[in-house]
Design a protein around this motif. Structure first.
Motif, PDB file in Angstrom:
ATOM      1  N   GLY A  37       0.939  -0.821  -0.061  1.00 12.31           N
ATOM      2  CA  GLY A  37       0.037  -0.251   0.027  1.00 12.31           C
ATOM      3  C   GLY A  37       0.687   1.012   0.397  1.00 12.31           C
ATOM      4  O   GLY A  37       1.372   1.698   1.140  1.00 12.31           O
ATOM      5  N   SER A  39       1.691   4.842  -0.130  1.00 14.85           N
ATOM      6  CA  SER A  39       0.938   6.750   0.065  1.00 14.85           C
ATOM      7  C   SER A  39       1.264   7.214  -0.854  1.00 14.85           C
ATOM      8  O   SER A  39       0.955   8.148  -0.814  1.00 14.85           O
ATOM      9  N   SER A  44       5.430   4.332   3.706  1.00 15.44           N
ATOM     10  CA  SER A  44       5.470   3.235   2.462  1.00 15.44           C
ATOM     11  C   SER A  44       6.863   3.881   1.210  1.00 15.44           C
ATOM     12  O   SER A  44       7.247   2.479   0.267  1.00 15.44           O
ATOM     13  N   HIS A  68      -0.938   2.359  -5.406  1.00 14.58           N
ATOM     14  CA  HIS A  68      -1.305   4.274  -5.334  1.00 14.58           C
ATOM     15  C   HIS A  68      -2.724   4.416  -5.214  1.00 14.58           C
ATOM     16  O   HIS A  68      -3.214   4.282  -6.270  1.00 14.58           O
ATOM     17  N   ARG A  70      -6.456   6.599  -5.103  1.00 14.77           N
ATOM     18  CA  ARG A  70      -6.058   8.461  -4.987  1.00 14.77           C
ATOM     19  C   ARG A  70      -7.866   8.120  -4.653  1.00 14.77           C
ATOM     20  O   ARG A  70      -8.224   7.673  -5.380  1.00 14.77           O
ATOM     21  N   TYR A  76      -5.421  15.670  -2.276  1.00 15.19           N
ATOM     22  CA  TYR A  76      -4.338  14.948  -2.738  1.00 15.19           C
ATOM     23  C   TYR A  76      -3.700  15.087  -3.510  1.00 15.19           C
ATOM     24  O   TYR A  76      -3.724  14.508  -4.217  1.00 15.19           O
ATOM     25  N   SER A  78      -0.679  13.992  -5.795  1.00 16.49           N
ATOM     26  CA  SER A  78       0.998  12.979  -5.106  1.00 16.49           C
ATOM     27  C   SER A  78       0.584  13.116  -6.453  1.00 16.49           C
ATOM     28  O   SER A  78       0.477  12.996  -7.378  1.00 16.49           O
ATOM     29  N   SER A 116     -10.060   5.792   5.223  1.00 14.94           N
ATOM     30  CA  SER A 116      -9.630   4.415   5.228  1.00 14.94           C
ATOM     31  C   SER A 116      -9.997   3.197   4.578  1.00 14.94           C
ATOM     32  O   SER A 116      -9.372   1.949   3.863  1.00 14.94           O
ATOM     33  N   ARG A 119     -10.097   2.442   0.867  1.00 12.97           N
ATOM     34  CA  ARG A 119      -8.852   2.493   0.410  1.00 12.97           C
ATOM     35  C   ARG A 119      -8.403   0.907   0.046  1.00 12.97           C
ATOM     36  O   ARG A 119      -7.694  -0.003  -0.618  1.00 12.97           O
ATOM     37  N   LYS A 200      -0.282  16.763   1.070  1.00 12.13           N
ATOM     38  CA  LYS A 200      -1.064  15.968   1.581  1.00 12.13           C
ATOM     39  C   LYS A 200      -2.550  17.290   2.430  1.00 12.13           C
ATOM     40  O   LYS A 200      -1.682  17.992   3.299  1.00 12.13           O
TER      41      LYS A 200
END
Length: 243
Positions: A37, A39, A44, A68, A70, A76, A78, A116, A119, A200
């Motif tokens: 996982g 992040s 990670s 990853h 999203r 967010y 990334s 959570s 995800r 983030k």
């Protein structure tokens, strides 16, 4: 023999704890296929880095993919290009999945829980799609201890995130290979290796008690420097680290 620099000593310490965790809790075995996982945070990224190093040893022979996720309704930012390059340069295949959650469907659950949960669901689905038998997460010793404190104080339960958890309803196990690492060491390791920080901007990130518990435990360690090992030993004695 030349003396090791501080950064080399730190890397040696982190690698030693990583190898110890894998051996002591039988986290990675011959033929395993792991899904990490990813992040994009320091933990990670460090897990990807260390697994990449271990893949080169060839014993045990195992396979690693990274996912990853999203969340569409969370702001967010990334850097997908960076994460993909970082992961694949370590010999690990990178996957990207976009999903979302609707907090209005269940007012009893916090947005953090719903995020959570969704995800985790995507991780399970991708792991089964790829034929993985283990999901590897980047939680370190501090995370596990803080979870213990939160469960004890807010739920009245002496429990935590296990180092190794075998799922009952699917042929998957969750493992946490960074379980013996200290957060401060991972932070310094990330800085030393120039890990790029992801932006983030979650509107819910201050609604959790986790940062408060983090602060409280720092105060406890000032009073009792071996506090983390006392908590860890208590978890081991009560068989809470492997389920």
């Amino acid at each position: 023999m030349p003396l090791l620099s501080e950064s080399q000593k730190l890397e040696k310490k982190i690698l030693s704890r990583f190898q110890k965790a894998i051996k002591e809790y039988a986290l990675i075995e011959e033929g395993d296929h792991l899904l990490v996982g990813l992040s994009g945070g320091k933990d990670s990224l460090c897990l990807i880095d260390l697994l990449g190093k271990k893949l080169k040893i060839h014993r045990p022979k195992f396979f690693v993919d990274a996912l990853h996720i999203r969340m569409e309704n969370i702001k967010y930012e990334s850097d997908i290009t960076y994460l993909k390059t970082f992961t694949e340069s370590r010999g690990i295949k990178f996957h990207l999945q976009t999903t979302s959650f609707d907090s209005s469907t269940d007012g009893r659950k916090s947005p953090c829980f719903l995020c959570s949960w969704n995800r985790r669901k995507q991780l399970f689905l991708k792991a089964q799609e790829l034929g993985c038998n283990k999901i590897a997460l980047g939680h370190h010793m501090d995370d596990i201890i803080h979870t213990t404190m939160m469960n004890l104080y807010f739920q009245g339960s002496f429990s935590t995130m296990p180092v190794k958890l075998k799922m009952r309803k699917m042929p998957l196990s969750i493992i946490r290979p960074l379980c013996l690492e200290h957060e401060i060491d991972l932070k310094h390791y990330a800085d030393n290796n120039g890990y790029k920080k992801q932006k983030k901007l979650c509107p819910y990130e201050n609604s959790s008690h986790r940062s408060d518990v983090h602060h409280i435990f720092s105060k406890i360690e000032q009073m009792a420097p071996d506090a983390r090992y006392s908590v860890w030993n208590a978890l081991e004695t009560a068989n809470k680290l492997i389920e």
